[in-house]
Design a protein around this motif. Structure first.
Motif, mmCIF file in Angstrom:
data_model
loop_
_atom_site.group_PDB
_atom_site.id
_atom_site.type_symbol
_atom_site.label_atom_id
_atom_site.label_comp_id
_atom_site.label_asym_id
_atom_site.label_seq_id
_atom_site.Cartn_x
_atom_site.Cartn_y
_atom_site.Cartn_z
ATOM 1 N N GLY A 51 7.888 22.577 -21.651
ATOM 2 C CA GLY A 51 7.491 23.746 -20.859
ATOM 3 C C GLY A 51 6.358 23.429 -19.886
ATOM 4 N N SER A 52 6.081 24.389 -19.015
ATOM 5 C CA SER A 52 5.092 24.165 -17.950
ATOM 6 C C SER A 52 3.681 24.606 -18.339
ATOM 7 N N ASP A 53 3.550 25.320 -19.457
ATOM 8 C CA ASP A 53 2.220 25.808 -19.856
ATOM 9 C C ASP A 53 1.315 24.639 -20.241
ATOM 10 N N PRO A 54 0.089 24.617 -19.707
ATOM 11 C CA PRO A 54 -0.850 23.549 -20.097
ATOM 12 C C PRO A 54 -1.182 23.640 -21.585
ATOM 13 N N LYS A 55 -1.152 22.504 -22.247
ATOM 14 C CA LYS A 55 -1.494 22.437 -23.672
ATOM 15 C C LYS A 55 -2.959 22.002 -23.810
ATOM 16 N N SER A 56 -3.631 22.564 -24.795
ATOM 17 C CA SER A 56 -5.019 22.176 -25.066
ATOM 18 C C SER A 56 -5.014 20.965 -25.997
ATOM 19 N N PHE A 57 -5.388 19.816 -25.455
ATOM 20 C CA PHE A 57 -5.320 18.549 -26.196
ATOM 21 C C PHE A 57 -6.609 18.363 -26.995
ATOM 22 N N LYS A 58 -6.450 18.240 -28.316
ATOM 23 C CA LYS A 58 -7.619 18.027 -29.182
ATOM 24 C C LYS A 58 -7.979 16.543 -29.179
ATOM 25 N N SER A 59 -9.241 16.234 -28.924
ATOM 26 C CA SER A 59 -9.688 14.834 -28.861
ATOM 27 C C SER A 59 -9.384 14.092 -30.163
ATOM 28 N N VAL A 60 -8.886 12.868 -30.031
ATOM 29 C CA VAL A 60 -8.593 12.047 -31.212
ATOM 30 C C VAL A 60 -9.736 11.080 -31.506
ATOM 31 N N VAL A 61 -10.805 11.168 -30.714
ATOM 32 C CA VAL A 61 -11.963 10.272 -30.895
ATOM 33 C C VAL A 61 -12.942 10.911 -31.864
ATOM 34 N N SER A 62 -13.279 10.184 -32.928
ATOM 35 C CA SER A 62 -14.186 10.734 -33.947
ATOM 36 C C SER A 62 -15.584 10.113 -33.891
ATOM 37 N N ILE A 63 -15.856 9.326 -32.840
ATOM 38 C CA ILE A 63 -17.179 8.706 -32.700
ATOM 39 C C ILE A 63 -18.189 9.786 -32.301
ATOM 40 N N ALA A 94 -15.822 5.299 -26.673
ATOM 41 C CA ALA A 94 -14.521 4.766 -27.093
ATOM 42 C C ALA A 94 -13.741 4.202 -25.910
ATOM 43 N N THR A 95 -13.736 4.933 -24.795
ATOM 44 C CA THR A 95 -12.976 4.513 -23.611
ATOM 45 C C THR A 95 -13.477 3.178 -23.076
ATOM 46 N N ILE A 96 -14.800 3.039 -22.951
ATOM 47 C CA ILE A 96 -15.378 1.798 -22.412
ATOM 48 C C ILE A 96 -15.113 0.624 -23.351
ATOM 49 N N LEU A 97 -15.282 0.830 -24.663
ATOM 50 C CA LEU A 97 -15.055 -0.244 -25.641
ATOM 51 C C LEU A 97 -13.585 -0.667 -25.696
ATOM 52 N N VAL A 98 -12.694 0.327 -25.720
ATOM 53 C CA VAL A 98 -11.251 0.026 -25.770
ATOM 54 C C VAL A 98 -10.809 -0.708 -24.506
ATOM 55 N N SER A 99 -11.301 -0.256 -23.370
ATOM 56 C CA SER A 99 -10.956 -0.891 -22.089
ATOM 57 C C SER A 99 -11.402 -2.355 -22.058
ATOM 58 N N ALA A 100 -12.632 -2.613 -22.499
ATOM 59 C CA ALA A 100 -13.152 -3.993 -22.526
ATOM 60 C C ALA A 100 -12.335 -4.860 -23.486
ATOM 61 N N ALA A 101 -11.971 -4.288 -24.651
ATOM 62 C CA ALA A 101 -11.183 -5.038 -25.637
ATOM 63 C C ALA A 101 -9.790 -5.367 -25.100
ATOM 64 N N ILE A 102 -9.156 -4.393 -24.427
ATOM 65 C CA ILE A 102 -7.817 -4.617 -23.852
ATOM 66 C C ILE A 102 -7.868 -5.698 -22.784
ATOM 67 N N ASN A 107 -20.383 8.278 -16.966
ATOM 68 C CA ASN A 107 -19.133 9.043 -16.828
ATOM 69 C C ASN A 107 -18.171 8.355 -15.868
ATOM 70 N N GLY A 108 -18.736 7.786 -14.785
ATOM 71 C CA GLY A 108 -17.916 7.056 -13.811
ATOM 72 C C GLY A 108 -17.286 5.813 -14.409
ATOM 73 N N ILE A 109 -18.067 5.073 -15.191
ATOM 74 C CA ILE A 109 -17.533 3.861 -15.844
ATOM 75 C C ILE A 109 -16.458 4.245 -16.857
ATOM 76 N N SER A 110 -16.679 5.362 -17.573
ATOM 77 C CA SER A 110 -15.698 5.837 -18.557
ATOM 78 C C SER A 110 -14.381 6.218 -17.881
ATOM 79 N N LEU A 111 -14.464 7.039 -16.816
ATOM 80 C CA LEU A 111 -13.252 7.432 -16.080
ATOM 81 C C LEU A 111 -12.601 6.196 -15.448
ATOM 82 N N GLY A 112 -13.435 5.317 -14.886
ATOM 83 C CA GLY A 112 -12.929 4.088 -14.272
ATOM 84 C C GLY A 112 -12.237 3.180 -15.271
ATOM 85 N N SER A 113 -12.698 3.202 -16.525
ATOM 86 C CA SER A 113 -12.066 2.383 -17.571
ATOM 87 C C SER A 113 -10.640 2.859 -17.860
#
Length: 293
Positions: free
Chosen positions: A114-126, A144-152, A9-15
């Protein structure tokens, strides 16, 4: 297994922090300025994906591509209108302008969405990975986050070191005047840097909101500050430094929340930064630059 789960989780957030930090470090390395509006470009990119998927009915890939295009154009526009006229101005004027642009984007988002928080639906289908008999679950968003980060990271290193525009960026970062004399278009190079950084911010925003599905006008503020911290931590101006700094920051934050205190996690992150800068003022991978006199 908890330790491994926290580490992933840390590596994912860090990515995510690393992708955002790449924008900071490239702009600073080439234009020698801190673009504090960068975090708000993340927020704009996330809103574009949210609107494209929920209101326009676009598929996830098309929505992400639209977000990258919009954020790239936004980055170029900000650079042309706000920063280009201040090219020779003192650093403080540029810093105040960057903060002003940040507040402008936040308030425009507030007016439009507007200021209301929106519920964001994940776009990752893995699908999630279930390991060790189901005791360790790695979410699709983390993969997805770790792979995309490494590729970028890999693509950016190849671009900077093996293309003509990349060499122009390196030349401008070393010496703007000398690069101009050698025929490098300094203004176009700086605009390209903002375009790349803003495009990456759109990707980071999508990954961040997929993992933490709440979206509001201030969404990009704290991740932006933490990514700037990651860039300084790794050595601002260094592309590998941004990556290393981002991942270390994410791991420290998650471990701080898990083993010490959720309230103190941010304080721990900034305390580690202070210690690192006291020991190595240029950051972990930063190089010492001698001033010309």
């Amino acid at each position: 297994m908890d330790f491994v789960s926290y580490l992933i989780n840390g590596i994912s957030l860090g990515s995510v922090y690393a992708i955002i930090a790449l924008g900071y470090t490239m702009v600073y390395g080439i234009a020698k300025m801190l673009n504090f509006a960068h975090g708000d470009v993340i927020m704009v990119g996330s809103y574009i994906v949210f609107i494209a998927v929920n209101s326009m009915g676009l598929p996830s890939v098309a929505a992400i591509l639209l977000s990258i295009v919009v954020c790239t154009l936004l980055g170029i526009t900000i650079e042309r209108l706000a920063y280009k006229p201040l090219r020779g101005a003192p650093g403080l004027a540029v810093l105040i302008t960057a903060i002003g642009v940040s507040y402008l984007l936040q308030n425009l988002a507030l007016l439009i969405w507007g200021s209301d928080p929106k519920s964001f639906k994940s776009v990752v289908s893995i699908p999630a990975l279930h390991l060790a008999g189901g005791r360790l679950i790695i979410t699709g968003e983390s993969i997805a986050t770790i792979l995309v980060s490494a590729a970028i990271m890999a693509a950016l290193m190849l671009f900077v070191n093996h293309t003509r525009m990349g060499h122009a960026m390196l030349a401008v970062s070393e010496d703007k005047g000398a690069a101009q004399l050698m025929g490098v278009n300094v203004n176009a190079t700086i605009s390209l840097t903002f375009a790349i950084g803003s495009g990456l911010a759109a990707v980071a925003g999508v990954l961040l909101c997929s993992a933490y599905p709440s979206l509001q006008p201030t969404t990009g503020a704290m991740p932006g500050i933490k990514a700037f911290t990651a860039a300084v931590f790794g050595g601002i101006g260094s592309i590998p430094g941004a990556m290393v700094g981002g991942i270390l920051l994410g791991v420290i934050e998650i471990f701080g929340k898990a083993y010490i205190s959720t309230q103190l996690a941010d304080a721990i992150v900034f305390a580690v930064l202070i210690v690192v800068l006291l020991v190595k003022p240029t950051g972990l991978l930063g190089k010492k630059i001698s001033e010309k006199v």
